[in-house]
Write an enzyme that holds these catalytic residues in place. Sequence first.
Site, short mmCIF file in Angstrom:
data_model
loop_
_atom_site.label_atom_id
_atom_site.label_comp_id
_atom_site.label_asym_id
_atom_site.label_seq_id
_atom_site.Cartn_x
_atom_site.Cartn_y
_atom_site.Cartn_z
N HIS A 193 -6.19 -0.88 2.28
CA HIS A 193 -5.39 -1.81 1.48
C HIS A 193 -4.51 -2.66 2.40
O HIS A 193 -4.13 -2.21 3.47
CB HIS A 193 -4.52 -1.02 0.48
CG HIS A 193 -3.87 -1.91 -0.54
ND1 HIS A 193 -2.70 -2.60 -0.29
CD2 HIS A 193 -4.25 -2.27 -1.78
CE1 HIS A 193 -2.39 -3.32 -1.35
NE2 HIS A 193 -3.31 -3.14 -2.28
N GLU B 137 -8.81 -9.34 -1.64
CA GLU B 137 -7.45 -9.68 -2.08
C GLU B 137 -6.76 -10.54 -1.04
O GLU B 137 -6.24 -10.02 -0.05
CB GLU B 137 -6.60 -8.41 -2.22
CG GLU B 137 -7.04 -7.41 -3.24
CD GLU B 137 -5.94 -6.39 -3.51
OE1 GLU B 137 -5.44 -6.35 -4.64
OE2 GLU B 137 -5.59 -5.64 -2.57
#
Lengths: 221, 221, 221, 221
Positions: free
Chosen positions: D92, D140
Amino acid sequence: MSVFILLNCKTYDEGTGANAVKLAEACRDVAESAGVDIAIAPQIPDIFRVASVVDVPVYSQHIDGAGPGSHTGKVYVKAVLEAGAVGSLINHSERRMTLADIETAAGALRANGMASVICTNNIATTAAAAALGPDFVAIEPPELIGSGIPVSKADPGVVTGSVDAVKKINPNVKVLCGAGISKGEDLKAALELGAEGVLLASGIVKAKDPKDALYDLVSLI
Amino acid sequence: MSVFILLNCKTYDEGTGANAVKLAEACRDVAESAGVDIAIAPQIPDIFRVASVVDVPVYSQHIDGAGPGSHTGKVYVKAVLEAGAVGSLINHSERRMTLADIETAAGALRANGMASVICTNNIATTAAAAALGPDFVAIEPPELIGSGIPVSKADPGVVTGSVDAVKKINPNVKVLCGAGISKGEDLKAALELGAEGVLLASGIVKAKDPKDALYDLVSLI
Amino acid sequence: MSVFILLNCKTYDEGTGANAVKLAEACRDVAESAGVDIAIAPQIPDIFRVASVVDVPVYSQHIDGAGPGSHTGKVYVKAVLEAGAVGSLINHSERRMTLADIETAAGALRANGMASVICTNNIATTAAAAALGPDFVAIEPPELIGSGIPVSKADPGVVTGSVDAVKKINPNVKVLCGAGISKGEDLKAALELGAEGVLLASGIVKAKDPKDALYDLVSLI
Amino acid sequence: MSVFILLNCKTYDEGTGANAVKLAEACRDVAESAGVDIAIAPQIPDIFRVASVVDVPVYSQHIDGAGPGSHTGKVYVKAVLEAGAVGSLINHSERRMTLADIETAAGALRANGMASVICTNNIATTAAAAALGPDFVAIEPPELIGSGIPVSKADPGVVTGSVDAVKKINPNVKVLCGAGISKGEDLKAALELGAEGVLLASGIVKAKDPKDALYDLVSLI
């Protein structure tokens, strides 16, 4: 008391390569003229180039604790020493290190007769750094770095608190302060708060005329 | 097909400072004599020194993706370029990077007309690296680095598998192999497995006579 | 003086999930029977499970300094607190942290009424850690961790030196010692050197019968 | 085509401990009612607690590649599996990993029958991640995370470009998109761009009524 000024070129284009050499010349000229100690920390690829042609103390911006061996890409103390550095910043807020690595790096500098400047972010970490016995600790509240607001004005308590904490733990360690320092009054205020010098960067490196900015910096001491 | 040899000085004392210059001279002499491409990756503080005095392609051992700005201690691509580097290793097993940083660094090298060599540890990561479009990927099983056991002999499948995986994803990417390479037969075997060159270090840097070792390395091609 | 024993489950399979619960039960039983404080540091995913069913002090193996917010994958102090932890190791040699993060994490533990154990590797880093004012420092020479050779025997000077250094800087900080500790004589020796407890792992977790091993550990105090 | 929604609790207080359990119940209720797959990624200390009491797929926010052994503070795949997780985010943007570690972690998930979601920041890193063969990649753009501006609107090209790149490299890998997603129209737009689901966080976790927000999210599919 002698005052110590350390100019950090960071990775500013204005402080890269040939520009680092020009900044080093400005440091040398102002140091000679004003009778203060001014050192420069160019980028690591520029240490040899600056140290070869300018008579000024050159610091590395970082070293790793790594010794000789299989450590590709690491900054080996003997390589920066042989390139001409006389000291190094360690643990700058833009290049934080583990506590174990800070201690190893400070020891490697000491063992090679080089000066160590451990950067810290508050009173507690300054005290911890002092316990490692470096030549200098440089307290720089991260939120003020590059802000143009001098730590000596925005947070004088962090400077006096750091000086007190350091003196209790190891009175041989000198305290620098950084973050937002660029003018003569900032340096003067820092010294009055007990610091023995300053660490500074953009205020000089990105100044229209860095040499003039350095003259202003030392004008009140 | 041209063969590419890249000599990594790591932080070996035998490859630091003046020793890096001597190794670079050996690379230049053997390259000229044998008609192969030999580049050297000295430590970052040695790039300027080596590139200034030896006519040999100089690589950095690492760059950070960081651009110009407040990035103390980071290795800025334009600083190594101005110091004389024509390319860089990135993500060496001794200096691993995040995927995001590898991509940024490879892009920074490309944007500056410099060669990129992404180091990887197995077929899957080699495929991933190839998807980033570098000039080279260098597959080096970590357990063989510095072992003296050539990857071309110990694990030929990782080389052929890497070549196959890379060609499927981006046929413009060239595959180097490393780890344990030092002799002419190792290089020959690597080329037969589909590699277009080798990345090597201790076998040459720590050899009794590095120039002789380089002559041996290129003797069978 | 009360003795404090902290059992670190690391990522041993023998200390994962249901096995962590069994180890915690052994800690509880031996603590009650011997009248000493024994805490357990299971893996972070096991904190809730262990704390829910066993009446034993549970420590986290690590926390990040990160507060609430956008910190995916970080170990937030309030999450381990709500899961049932009463303290945490920080800066273990297998999970080193930057000095700034150690200070932030120690402060986060303090602010939440939790105990902090900062791990260190030598006398200098122990002194630095003590300056941060944690509840405990745990000195563990990395080369002895998992060696089966107790630090109290292999390097008693690092324990006494740490105790001396800590007491000078902050007498409220207690010193634990770790690395190679597993038997009653190791704990006894550690206490005689001035430590107030021990941090231990494989010697108990991987013992044939961990409860027996814990009984042996506390047999000489 | 089934749609996959993964709700990341980050370290928001609104998603910690008992609050994570409530969010998981909302995910379960909306998933059942709307006939879509909704999974939750609570903080690591909350995995066991959530998985024990709510019938919903639970993901870890991170795992390290570390196996069993001396890896204090690392997130071991078997510990999160035994705690009840069926998959994990890896890499992430708030917990970046080295390429080598991403590959090891994805392999560890696969070997344990768990789903892997590799987060990426642009088309190139998405392609690289796909080469590692995970179940999902989640693109993202970091600058849009938490912005409230959906990637599907702000930068639709990064979604379609990622889908194209992934399908060329490994058509079995599914593409999620994240950053700024919170409403039904955002999810609809994402699916129209070729994504097979979304990764989202603050838009739901910090909503006044998370269950209502989830109902809105799935209202247009």
